[in-house]
Design a protein around this motif. Structure first.
Motif, mmCIF file in Angstrom:
data_model
loop_
_atom_site.group_PDB
_atom_site.id
_atom_site.type_symbol
_atom_site.label_atom_id
_atom_site.label_comp_id
_atom_site.label_asym_id
_atom_site.label_seq_id
_atom_site.Cartn_x
_atom_site.Cartn_y
_atom_site.Cartn_z
ATOM 1 N N GLN A 17 0.841 -1.277 -0.028
ATOM 2 C CA GLN A 17 -0.001 0.082 0.033
ATOM 3 C C GLN A 17 0.884 1.237 -0.050
ATOM 4 O O GLN A 17 0.353 2.357 0.538
ATOM 5 C CB GLN A 17 -0.906 0.071 1.074
ATOM 6 N N THR A 63 -1.109 2.530 -4.139
ATOM 7 C CA THR A 63 -1.681 0.900 -4.526
ATOM 8 C C THR A 63 -0.428 0.311 -4.709
ATOM 9 O O THR A 63 -0.571 -0.843 -5.519
ATOM 10 C CB THR A 63 -2.611 1.335 -5.725
ATOM 11 N N ASP A 92 -2.164 -2.799 -8.661
ATOM 12 C CA ASP A 92 -3.245 -2.669 -7.360
ATOM 13 C C ASP A 92 -2.902 -3.595 -6.369
ATOM 14 O O ASP A 92 -3.108 -4.932 -6.408
ATOM 15 C CB ASP A 92 -4.719 -3.152 -8.012
ATOM 16 N N PHE A 93 -1.892 -3.199 -5.299
ATOM 17 C CA PHE A 93 -1.629 -3.953 -4.190
ATOM 18 C C PHE A 93 -0.797 -5.225 -4.488
ATOM 19 O O PHE A 93 -1.114 -6.306 -4.326
ATOM 20 C CB PHE A 93 -2.783 -4.328 -3.382
ATOM 21 N N ASN A 109 -6.047 -7.649 -4.080
ATOM 22 C CA ASN A 109 -7.099 -6.811 -3.720
ATOM 23 C C ASN A 109 -8.287 -7.425 -3.975
ATOM 24 O O ASN A 109 -8.532 -8.555 -4.266
ATOM 25 C CB ASN A 109 -6.678 -5.401 -4.344
#
Length: 478
Positions: free
Chosen positions: A342, A362, A388-389, A407
Motif C-alpha cells: 500500500q 496502490t 493494484d496492491f 486486492n
C-alpha cells in the motif's frame, strides 16, 4: 512528497528511467502486449485463467474437494508462498505454505512445532505440466505461513505472519490464544524434498514475517514485515555462519533494521520522487525474540498490538525507516527486490495503528543493492488500474519481475521488465463449483521451475489451488 526523507536521497540512478516511465499511467497503457484471452484448464476444460496467446495451464490441488496427500494428510487450503527446486528424473519439487490462523489441531504426521497450530508447508513433486507425482507434509504446527523464500542451498524458508502465542492476547480475529503451546512469529527452514526440523530461527526475529531473500555472497537473509495497521520494517538477519557454505540456516545471529542515512524515521510509505534512491544504514535489534509475561492456561495481558510492534519499535527508536506493508521479496544479481503493498500515496500521520492498513497508495516496488547499500524505488503505481496492491514477487531467469496482485478487484499476475514495461501475464477468472465469482481471490506463491519453462502460482483462499503455466515466455518478454 517525501515528508522528511530528502536528506538521505540520491538523485537519479540506473533505474531512474524505469520509474519515470512506469509512474506515468498513460505511457504504461500504451505498451503493446498481446491481450489476454480465456484459456481452458487442461485438468477439466473449465476456464479459470485468462492468459496471453499460445499459453496453457493446468490446475492442481484444488481444495474445493477433499484431497489426501501420500502421507494420509487432508490437504489444507490457503495456499500461499511457494518455491520450486529440481526433483528426480526431470521432475520439480514445490514447497508450499498454508496461511492458516487460529488455534486448533496441527495437520500431518510427525511431531509438530505446536500441536495446537494449524499452519505449515506441504511438499509436492510435479511434472512441468502440473501433474502431481506425490505430496506430503513437510512442516506443521506453525501459524499464518504467508510467504518466505527459496535459499541457494536448496531450502525453503517459511515465514509466520503473526506474533500469536500463549503470551499474547487475541489478534484481529478475536480468538483467544490460550490453547497455543508455543510462541509464533518466526521463520522455519524446510529442505527441498525433505522434512523441516520444526525449530524456529528465533534470532531472526519475532514479528509479522512476510518474505525472505538471501544474498549468496555473504549469506545475509533479508526479511520483510507486513504489519498491516502499523509502519512496517525491512530487516536483515546475519547468521553466525554463511548458510551457503554450511547448507543450513543457523540460529544465534544478529537482527538489524534498515534506516536512511541522515533521515531518522524516513517515511518511505509516502509517495516518492520517481527514481528515488537512498543511502542506508542498519541498526541492531537487541531483543529480537521476546517472551511476554503470562500464566499458562489464562488469557495473556500483553495486547496483540504491543507484541506486533515490539521488535520494530526497537529499530524505530534508532531511526529505522517506515514502510507500508512489506510483502514479497526476491534476490537477483546483487539486488533484493521487495513490494510495499500500500505504498506510494499520501503520508500517514504517525506510525499507526491504521484501521485500513498503513499506507494510502496502490503499491511500490523497491530494490536494495546489497553491495552499495543503496535503496532504490523502481516502480510506484499511479493508480489501481495500473498496479493494484502487489504482494508476492519473483524473477524470471532473464530478470523480469513477476508480481502477484492482492486486492478485492480483478487480480492479475503482472510482469515488470528492467525497461519499465508493466504488462499482464494472467487474470483470475475463477468460479466456485456452485458458480460463485472468485475473481477477487488473490494470487500468491509465484515461482519458476528451475529450467524457466513453467511458472507455478497459487490462489490464496480457503479453497486453495495451484497452477502450472507454460508458453513462449521469451516472446512475452519474461
Amino acid at each position: 512528497m517525501l515528508r522528511g526523507a530528502a536528506a538521505g536521497a540520491i538523485v537519479g540512478g540506473p533505474f531512474a528511467g524505469l520509474v519515470a516511465r512506469a509512474a506515468n499511467a498513460a505511457e504504461v497503457d500504451r505498451i503493446e502486449r498481446p491481450p489476454l484471452e480465456p484459456v481452458p484448464d487442461m485438468r477439466d476444460g473449465q476456464v479459470r485463467l485468462w492468459l496471453p496467446p499460445h499459453f496453457q495451464y493446468r490446475s492442481f490441488h484444488d481444495t474445493e474437494t477433499q484431497i489426501l496427500l501420500n502421507d494420509g494428510t487432508i490437504l489444507p487450503g490457503r495456499h500461499d508462498g511457494m518455491a520450486a527446486f529440481r526433483g528426480p528424473r526431470g521432475s520439480i519439487i514445490l514447497v508450499r505454505n498454508h496461511e492458516i490462523n487460529g488455534p486448533g489441531a496441527a495437520f500431518g504426521p510427525g511431531v509438530p512445532y505446536d500441536a495446537m497450530a494449524r499452519g505449515g508447508t506441504t511438499t509436492i513433486q510435479v511434472t512441468g505440466m502440473g501433474e502431481v507425482i506425490r505430496s506430503y507434509t513437510s512442516l506443521n504446527g506453525t501459524q499464518m505461513n504467508c510467504s518466505g523464500g527459496p535459499m541457494p542451498w536448496d531450502s525453503w524458508i517459511s515465514c509466520e505472519e503473526t506474533v500469536n502465542g500463549p503470551d499474547v492476547a487475541a489478534d484481529f480475529t478475536g480468538v483467544p490464544n490460550t490453547p497455543l503451546l508455543q510462541r509464533h512469529g518466526f521463520i522455519f527452514e524446510v529442505p527441498a524434498g525433505g522434512q523441516s526440523n520444526r525449530q524456529p530461527i528465533t534470532a531472526a526475529g519475532r514479528f509479522a514475517h512476510e518474505s525472505v531473500a538471501c544474498d549468496p555472497h555473504d549469506g545475509a537473509i533479508y526479511e520483510t514485515e507486513d504489519n498491516f495497521g502499523f509502519a512496517s520494517g525491512f530487516y536483515r538477519y546475519l547468521p553466525p555462519r554463511n548458510p551457503c557454505h554450511t547448507g543450513r540456516l543457523a540460529d544465534g545471529g544478529r537482527l538489524q533494521m534498515l534506516a536512511v542515512r541522515g533521515t531518522p524515521n524516513a517515511e518511505l510509505a509516502a509517495q516518492q520522487t520517481p527514481g528515488a534512491r537512498y543511502r542506508v544504514k542498519w541498526v541492531d535489534i537487541d531483543d529480537p525474540a521476546p517472551t511476554f509475561p503470562y500464566v499458562p492456561g489464562t488469557p495473556a495481558l500483553t495486547t496483540n498490538d504491543t507484541a506486533l510492534t515490539y521488535v520494530g519499535n526497537q529499530g524505530r527508536a534508532q531511526g529505522a525507516a517506515h514502510f507500508s506493508r512489506l510483502e514479497g521479496a526476491t534476490y537477483h544479481d546483487g539486488v533484493v527486490y521487495f513490494c510495499s503493498t500500500q505504498g506510494g500515496g499520501a503520508a500517514e500521520d504517525g506510525p499507526g495503528p491504521i484501521a485500513n492498513g498503513y499506507g494510502n497508495g496502490t503499491g511500490q516496488v523497491w530494490a536494495y543493492h546489497t553491495r552499495s547499500q543503496v535503496l532504490e524505488l523502481i516502480f510506484q503505481s499511479p493508480s489501481a488500474a495500473v498496479l493494484d496492491f502487489p504482494d508476492n514477487i519473483t524473477t524470471s531467469p532473464r530478470g523480469t519481475l513477476v508480481l502477484c496482485e492482492d486486492n478485492v478487484n480483478d487480480n492479475f499476475v503482472r510482469g515488470l521488465t528492467t525497461d519499465g514495461e508493466l504488462f499482464d501475464i494472467a487474470l483470475n477468472r475463477l468460479r466456485s463449483s456452485t458458480g460463485a465469482d472468485r475473481s477477487n481471490d488473490e494470487f500468491a506463491g509465484s515461482t519458476f521451475s528451475p529450467d524457466g519453462k513453467t511458472l507455478f502460482v497459487n490462489i490464496q483462499a480457503s479453497a486453495g489451488m495451484s497452477f502450472a503455466i507454460w508458453g513462449p515466455w521469451r516472446r512475452l518478454g519474461v
